[in-house]
Design an enzyme around this catalytic site. Structure first.
Site, PDB file in Angstrom:
ATOM      1  N   CYS A 119      -3.062  -0.070  -0.395  1.00 56.39           N
ATOM      2  CA  CYS A 119      -2.738  -1.349  -1.032  1.00 56.39           C
ATOM      3  C   CYS A 119      -3.093  -2.493  -0.075  1.00 56.39           C
ATOM      4  CB  CYS A 119      -1.289  -1.375  -1.491  1.00 56.39           C
ATOM      5  SG  CYS A 119      -0.959  -2.700  -2.704  1.00 56.39           S
ATOM      6  N   HIS A 161      -2.055   3.101  -5.213  1.00 55.01           N
ATOM      7  CA  HIS A 161      -1.019   3.836  -4.481  1.00 55.01           C
ATOM      8  C   HIS A 161      -1.129   5.332  -4.785  1.00 55.01           C
ATOM      9  CE1 HIS A 161       1.505   0.488  -2.992  1.00 55.01           C
ATOM     10  NE2 HIS A 161       1.031  -0.159  -4.041  1.00 55.01           N
ATOM     11  N   GLU A 210       0.527   7.695  -3.463  1.00 51.12           N
ATOM     12  CA  GLU A 210       1.872   8.279  -3.429  1.00 51.12           C
ATOM     13  C   GLU A 210       2.644   8.036  -4.720  1.00 51.12           C
ATOM     14  OE1 GLU A 210       2.659   4.046  -2.078  1.00 51.12           O
ATOM     15  OE2 GLU A 210       0.997   5.467  -2.121  1.00 51.12           O
TER      16      GLU A 210
END
Length: 215
Positions: A81, A196, A198
């Site tokens: 990011c 992202h 994750e």
């Protein structure tokens, strides 16, 4: 066991990244300690918020030195990011320029779209021979951002005593509104994603597995 540091400089969804890596069997530490960050097999640089504020926070704990020293030594770094954005030379927010790490040529600017931020799941134009996106080329990833890099220019990394000229540069793209922006970047030991991983479900987990395999 493979080790990784999620760099803790006050900006970023650090806990979710720590969990994601730990769930993949990586011995993961959340720290800003220089020695630990330098010696880990992999370093993740997260980032949420304004470009200039992230750079200021990073420099306060010598994060820029950690990144330069790792890349110079060929040790993998993953920016996520705003952690991707600060790898560029400059960021422009609210009319003010801020200097970035400078390992990727170009600048970060406001997305040209009717609705900002760009928030949600989107597909990617995957770079040929992408290592990060191998096996998930047609999957969707989770984005939440208002700024991005719309182009990649040659970067003069010699001022950091870093030479990546022998490594292929791979750039993957995403389109939103009237903007086509860098979604993922790979160049030698440096990898970065605007989205992202994750928070991107199975596709994000596979991307992290691909990165872990390079450590």
């Amino acid at each position: 066991m493979t080790t990784a540091v999620v760099f803790d400089y006050g900006f970023g969804n650090v806990r979710s990244m720590v969990r994601a890596l730990a769930n993949l069997g990586v011995d993961t530490t959340l720290t800003s300690d220089y020695r630990q960050s330098l010696e880990a097999d992999g370093l993740v640089v997260p980032g949420v918020g304004a470009f200039a504020a992230c750079m200021e926070g990073l420099k306060k704990v010598d994060g820029d030195r950690v990144i330069y020293d790792r890349i110079r030594a060929g040790r993998p770094v993953l920016g996520v990011c705003v952690g991707e954005q600060i790898m560029f030379e400059h960021g422009l927010e609210h009319g003010a320029h801020a200097a970035g790490i400078g390992l990727i040529g170009g600048s970060v600017n406001l997305l040209d779209a009717d609705v900002v931020p760009h928030m949600g799941w989107d597909t990617i134009e995957t770079a040929p021979d992408s290592v990060l996106l191998n096996g998930v080329e047609n999957e969707r990833f989770y984005f939440v951002h208002s700024y991005a890099a719309m182009e990649v220019k040659p970067a003069d990394t010699s001022r950091f005593d870093i030479d990546l000229s022998d490594s292929p540069e791979r750039v993957s793209w995403c389109s939103y509104g009237r903007s086509r922006f860098v979604a993922a970047y790979e160049h030698g030991p440096l990898s970065a994603t605007q989205f992202h991983p994750e928070k991107s479900g199975d596709a994000g987990s596979q991307l992290l597995k691909n990165w872990i395999a390079t450590l």
